[in-house]
Design a protein around this motif. Sequence first.
Motif, PDB file in Angstrom:
ATOM      1  N   PHE A  74      32.176  39.384  35.848  1.00  0.00           N
ATOM      2  CA  PHE A  74      30.930  38.842  36.559  1.00  0.00           C
ATOM      3  C   PHE A  74      30.591  39.740  37.949  1.00  0.00           C
ATOM      4  O   PHE A  74      29.836  40.251  38.235  1.00  0.00           O
ATOM      5  N   VAL A  75      31.905  40.159  38.450  1.00  0.00           N
ATOM      6  CA  VAL A  75      31.835  40.926  39.676  1.00  0.00           C
ATOM      7  C   VAL A  75      31.556  42.253  39.218  1.00  0.00           C
ATOM      8  O   VAL A  75      30.762  43.028  39.844  1.00  0.00           O
ATOM      9  N   LYS A  76      31.669  42.759  38.185  1.00  0.00           N
ATOM     10  CA  LYS A  76      31.633  44.286  37.618  1.00  0.00           C
ATOM     11  C   LYS A  76      30.111  44.045  37.007  1.00  0.00           C
ATOM     12  O   LYS A  76      29.610  45.352  37.684  1.00  0.00           O
ATOM     13  N   THR A  77      29.618  43.166  36.517  1.00  0.00           N
ATOM     14  CA  THR A  77      28.252  43.473  35.596  1.00  0.00           C
ATOM     15  C   THR A  77      27.363  42.597  36.357  1.00  0.00           C
ATOM     16  O   THR A  77      26.030  42.992  36.165  1.00  0.00           O
ATOM     17  N   GLY A  78      27.490  41.547  37.088  1.00  0.00           N
ATOM     18  CA  GLY A  78      26.590  40.705  37.568  1.00  0.00           C
ATOM     19  C   GLY A  78      25.897  41.655  38.880  1.00  0.00           C
ATOM     20  O   GLY A  78      26.371  42.235  39.415  1.00  0.00           O
ATOM     21  N   PRO A  79      24.404  41.590  38.779  1.00  0.00           N
ATOM     22  CA  PRO A  79      23.592  42.340  39.561  1.00  0.00           C
ATOM     23  C   PRO A  79      24.106  41.724  41.191  1.00  0.00           C
ATOM     24  O   PRO A  79      23.851  40.609  41.284  1.00  0.00           O
ATOM     25  N   ARG A  80      24.068  42.558  42.204  1.00  0.00           N
ATOM     26  CA  ARG A  80      24.123  42.207  43.367  1.00  0.00           C
ATOM     27  C   ARG A  80      25.292  41.295  43.802  1.00  0.00           C
ATOM     28  O   ARG A  80      25.457  40.376  44.547  1.00  0.00           O
ATOM     29  N   VAL A  81      26.348  41.176  42.769  1.00  0.00           N
ATOM     30  CA  VAL A  81      27.303  40.187  42.879  1.00  0.00           C
ATOM     31  C   VAL A  81      28.588  40.962  43.508  1.00  0.00           C
ATOM     32  O   VAL A  81      29.020  41.946  43.209  1.00  0.00           O
ATOM     33  N   THR A  82      28.998  40.147  44.546  1.00  0.00           N
ATOM     34  CA  THR A  82      30.465  40.684  45.287  1.00  0.00           C
ATOM     35  C   THR A  82      31.551  39.994  45.103  1.00  0.00           C
ATOM     36  O   THR A  82      32.724  40.394  45.440  1.00  0.00           O
ATOM     37  N   GLY A  83      31.448  38.607  44.601  1.00  0.00           N
ATOM     38  CA  GLY A  83      32.763  37.881  44.301  1.00  0.00           C
ATOM     39  C   GLY A  83      32.391  37.038  43.275  1.00  0.00           C
ATOM     40  O   GLY A  83      31.154  36.527  42.977  1.00  0.00           O
ATOM     41  N   ALA A  84      33.265  36.244  42.516  1.00  0.00           N
ATOM     42  CA  ALA A  84      33.101  35.167  41.674  1.00  0.00           C
ATOM     43  C   ALA A  84      34.260  34.366  41.728  1.00  0.00           C
ATOM     44  O   ALA A  84      35.279  34.396  42.297  1.00  0.00           O
ATOM     45  N   PHE A  85      33.973  33.004  41.337  1.00  0.00           N
ATOM     46  CA  PHE A  85      35.023  32.097  40.958  1.00  0.00           C
ATOM     47  C   PHE A  85      34.762  31.393  39.689  1.00  0.00           C
ATOM     48  O   PHE A  85      33.640  31.247  39.019  1.00  0.00           O
ATOM     49  N   ALA A  86      35.982  31.323  38.889  1.00  0.00           N
ATOM     50  CA  ALA A  86      35.946  30.380  37.734  1.00  0.00           C
ATOM     51  C   ALA A  86      36.994  29.332  37.781  1.00  0.00           C
ATOM     52  O   ALA A  86      38.062  29.515  38.540  1.00  0.00           O
TER      53      ALA A  86
END
Lengths: 291, 291, 291, 291
Positions: A97-109
């Motif tokens: 999600f950090v790689k492909t999500g637009p305008r995404v700079t971080g993620a958590f699962a």
Amino acid sequence: MTEVQNTPVKVKVRLTENNYGKADVHVFKVNRERPRHEIKDITVRVAMTGDFEAAHVQGDNTGLLATDTVRNTIYGLAKEGFGGSIERFGQELVAHFVKTGPRVTGAFAEITEHLWERISANGQGHDHSFVRQMPKRTARVEGDGQTFKVTSGIENLYLLKTTQSGWEGYVLDERFTTLPETSDRVMATYVTAKWEYLGDDADHDDVWQRVYGQLQQTFTDHYSPSLQSTLYLLGEAVLSRCPEISRIWFQMPNKHHLKYNLERFGLENNNEIFHVDPEPFGLMEGWVERA
Amino acid sequence: MTEVQNTPVKVKVRLTENNYGKADVHVFKVNRERPRHEIKDITVRVAMTGDFEAAHVQGDNTGLLATDTVRNTIYGLAKEGFGGSIERFGQELVAHFVKTGPRVTGAFAEITEHLWERISANGQGHDHSFVRQMPKRTARVEGDGQTFKVTSGIENLYLLKTTQSGWEGYVLDERFTTLPETSDRVMATYVTAKWEYLGDDADHDDVWQRVYGQLQQTFTDHYSPSLQSTLYLLGEAVLSRCPEISRIWFQMPNKHHLKYNLERFGLENNNEIFHVDPEPFGLMEGWVERA
Amino acid sequence: MTEVQNTPVKVKVRLTENNYGKADVHVFKVNRERPRHEIKDITVRVAMTGDFEAAHVQGDNTGLLATDTVRNTIYGLAKEGFGGSIERFGQELVAHFVKTGPRVTGAFAEITEHLWERISANGQGHDHSFVRQMPKRTARVEGDGQTFKVTSGIENLYLLKTTQSGWEGYVLDERFTTLPETSDRVMATYVTAKWEYLGDDADHDDVWQRVYGQLQQTFTDHYSPSLQSTLYLLGEAVLSRCPEISRIWFQMPNKHHLKYNLERFGLENNNEIFHVDPEPFGLMEGWVERA
Amino acid sequence: MTEVQNTPVKVKVRLTENNYGKADVHVFKVNRERPRHEIKDITVRVAMTGDFEAAHVQGDNTGLLATDTVRNTIYGLAKEGFGGSIERFGQELVAHFVKTGPRVTGAFAEITEHLWERISANGQGHDHSFVRQMPKRTARVEGDGQTFKVTSGIENLYLLKTTQSGWEGYVLDERFTTLPETSDRVMATYVTAKWEYLGDDADHDDVWQRVYGQLQQTFTDHYSPSLQSTLYLLGEAVLSRCPEISRIWFQMPNKHHLKYNLERFGLENNNEIFHVDPEPFGLMEGWVERA
């Protein structure tokens, strides 16, 4: 009754910390490569952080994924990856999600794994039949595309001992103190724990099994002067058993088993008959870490 | 909004079937006679039937027990009796309330037993430390002072198999049918069962263990063409294993594990990736009895 | 541990009372004919009875509907019908399944309606915006193709009064009685009610509103010597208000508000400070019908 | 199975962040000064922080309060104080425990208020009879003896609109995107909000009523291009309505109402018939603050 009728004059505001994603995605995966099937039964939440101001402020969705897409992705990645622990799968999700999500700079699962044991049939664990167990395994992975912070945990581990526990020597001269001291009580707690790692290469499955076993073992092996003391001993034992772990946190409610007053009816109660009080409960929380 | 303002003219009415008592009485009993403690952890409901018209119609409480007294009694009798199964304790409770309750002609007790296993420490089950298990054992005893009707049961037994289950040959020409047939699916169900006895002298603890083991064993041993067929086979196996049982009832939801459509993303799904649907669920109920 | 290893010799058994269908089908319907939208938010269970022996005993599914078809049918019939009350929709469902289900001789539908109120905006109820309410409306319809038995109900109606309730004059000489009498207590109960009708032509929506209003009105209008007495008065008032109703059943837990013992701390407690005990609770059940 | 048999060699560890206290203390308070009773129905958690190392590490309880004392104290202070809002009572609790608790340097109180409305009888709100409402009011107060940090909130506010909501223009070229765009959908969300204050002198009761009313009003007054946009508009409106508030946080699940595919059965579905999906759900979180 609580109606607000006129429209207030708008003031200037701004969006600060925010995230979006999908929660309660329940994925079941079967590995059928061998007749002895392996299963994973997980509930997943994924959330993304980044620059989503346009969507919030201007109603411009061009920078957003549908959360439905997030769901599809979790199932797709579960097929393509998810060969190991929930901690590794969490990393795969965050990286994606950090790689492909637009305008995404971080993620958590956040992943909760529902545990199943093989049904014991004809003297051995069955190849493809399972019975659900009570404890749950948890993982949380957070990342920015470069590094991951991994937290593992356990929930729903309900432990009880009928003796070798007391509660004495606490503050008695307080106006509101009415509880009598005891050197023999029932102690019961519903353990929630989470732990962090020293390095990136831990075998999460193996660590989890050791923690799960050690918590039970240590719970049995001492006289407990307080739930706080047991919390600390559990932490010490886990850190001693598992060199991979840097620190561990516990939330431990004191599920009170109150000696029922039978003397009123001419009956003795030598710590035999208890009322299990659903609420309120003492609640202890604490981190234990390497010194 | 739904207010009713004027008082209606009273019509003639009467009280018919009714009962009162106490529910969710949570009793924990420890047998400390030997160093190896035995525990019972139960939640009890007791209700009485009889001639309680004066209390309802005239507000005359002289024929009523306080439900608080019912609670105290359950704890008192747990001390004085409750040496064996929950079925026997249920009989003790019913006998007591029919005998001593004013204007009481019948009573029933519903007991849920929360199951604990000894913690395995140093290679053996610990003397006084326990870990909670998921399934629950139930009993219902109803009586009029002369005889008892005893029903035993199990709840929260969540079983799953990853293959050896299908769903084919059902009615396909119905307008609303869209489900494709399959000869290989995941089958999962949350078994609730209850059973009745042929005589009064069953060893309820031993029967329960045999039912619990047989349900799991039989769940593994056949290809299931439908949950209905498995329900019947479970019933047949329990009645074959336990000559004490006259008939058994099951409620079995079909906890659907739906194959996720990955073909849309160019991925195969050879029965590997499933969505676990929380609701709706197929629901099957049925009695199986001796022919 | 509870394993059963050898296979028992099969005894002769037979299937008796049974049913199958779909549960927890959550349907939301919007009527958009006018700008002022009307909504229905319901959870449905449908179950069929009939000759399903072949499926259970021989694994022959030719006489079964897929429960997935049952689900589709509920949505389809919600589109084609469901113009009125949940009681009428229940009849449409039962009639359909008895007519079209293979080997079906009877069916029942259980419907829970989740209630929404229009959001009050600018002084009036909004056309298409709603806020969820706490009580739920229920209906159960059972039928054999010729006639229907309709039961309506209410759940989650939590009522409380801070005075005008007592508990005195009950059996005091019982060994296990410790509760003191009181002529002023807090009374709280979580009303579940269901009722049956005298004829087939009741306006179920209107009846429900009258019952809902009358239960609240009557709860306020009397000194209550016991929850049993209030149960009876509620029944009498509903039957007086609603000539369509033949009888009504209540389940009313006594949600105990226990006066907290503050005297230990040198504080008075003039019925001001209570502990709300989650369990156990007194539980009263009873039918009130026309005399 | 997960047993750990040998005892590990102890490593050096230390206790870091920790707290203890009592949770789920359910207090009901009646103000009977006038015939028109006022009630407060709250569930309280209090936790203390400070130097509790001796208890954890040496099993020395001399610096601990019994959590039973914490419970008694909450009831005692509810009698002596608690004349106003839950936010003020939270401050009384925190101040008390920081002052009197041994080795206590800080404390927090979390309070959930269960809301009741007067029963409408004979055209007006009744003096002492109430019916429970669905939303809950929350407060969290944290303090060190000098200052308090107060957060207020709302939970269980379930809002729905049948039109004036869409979801378009999001990222469509992603491999896992399958959801079609729509300019007319059902939008439903279960709002959880919490907010902070600019100063110490807010009228918390009045603010809460304004927030509660404004959230509903604003939910109705716009076409929503996304739940994110509505989240922002709700925040903007609350900050405009309530100058006392510095910032507000929302957690808003998207309770999906999925248009049911009736075309398969030859039926149109003009946004009339929906499946209410219990899980998964989109989940949005965000802070809105003054610019």
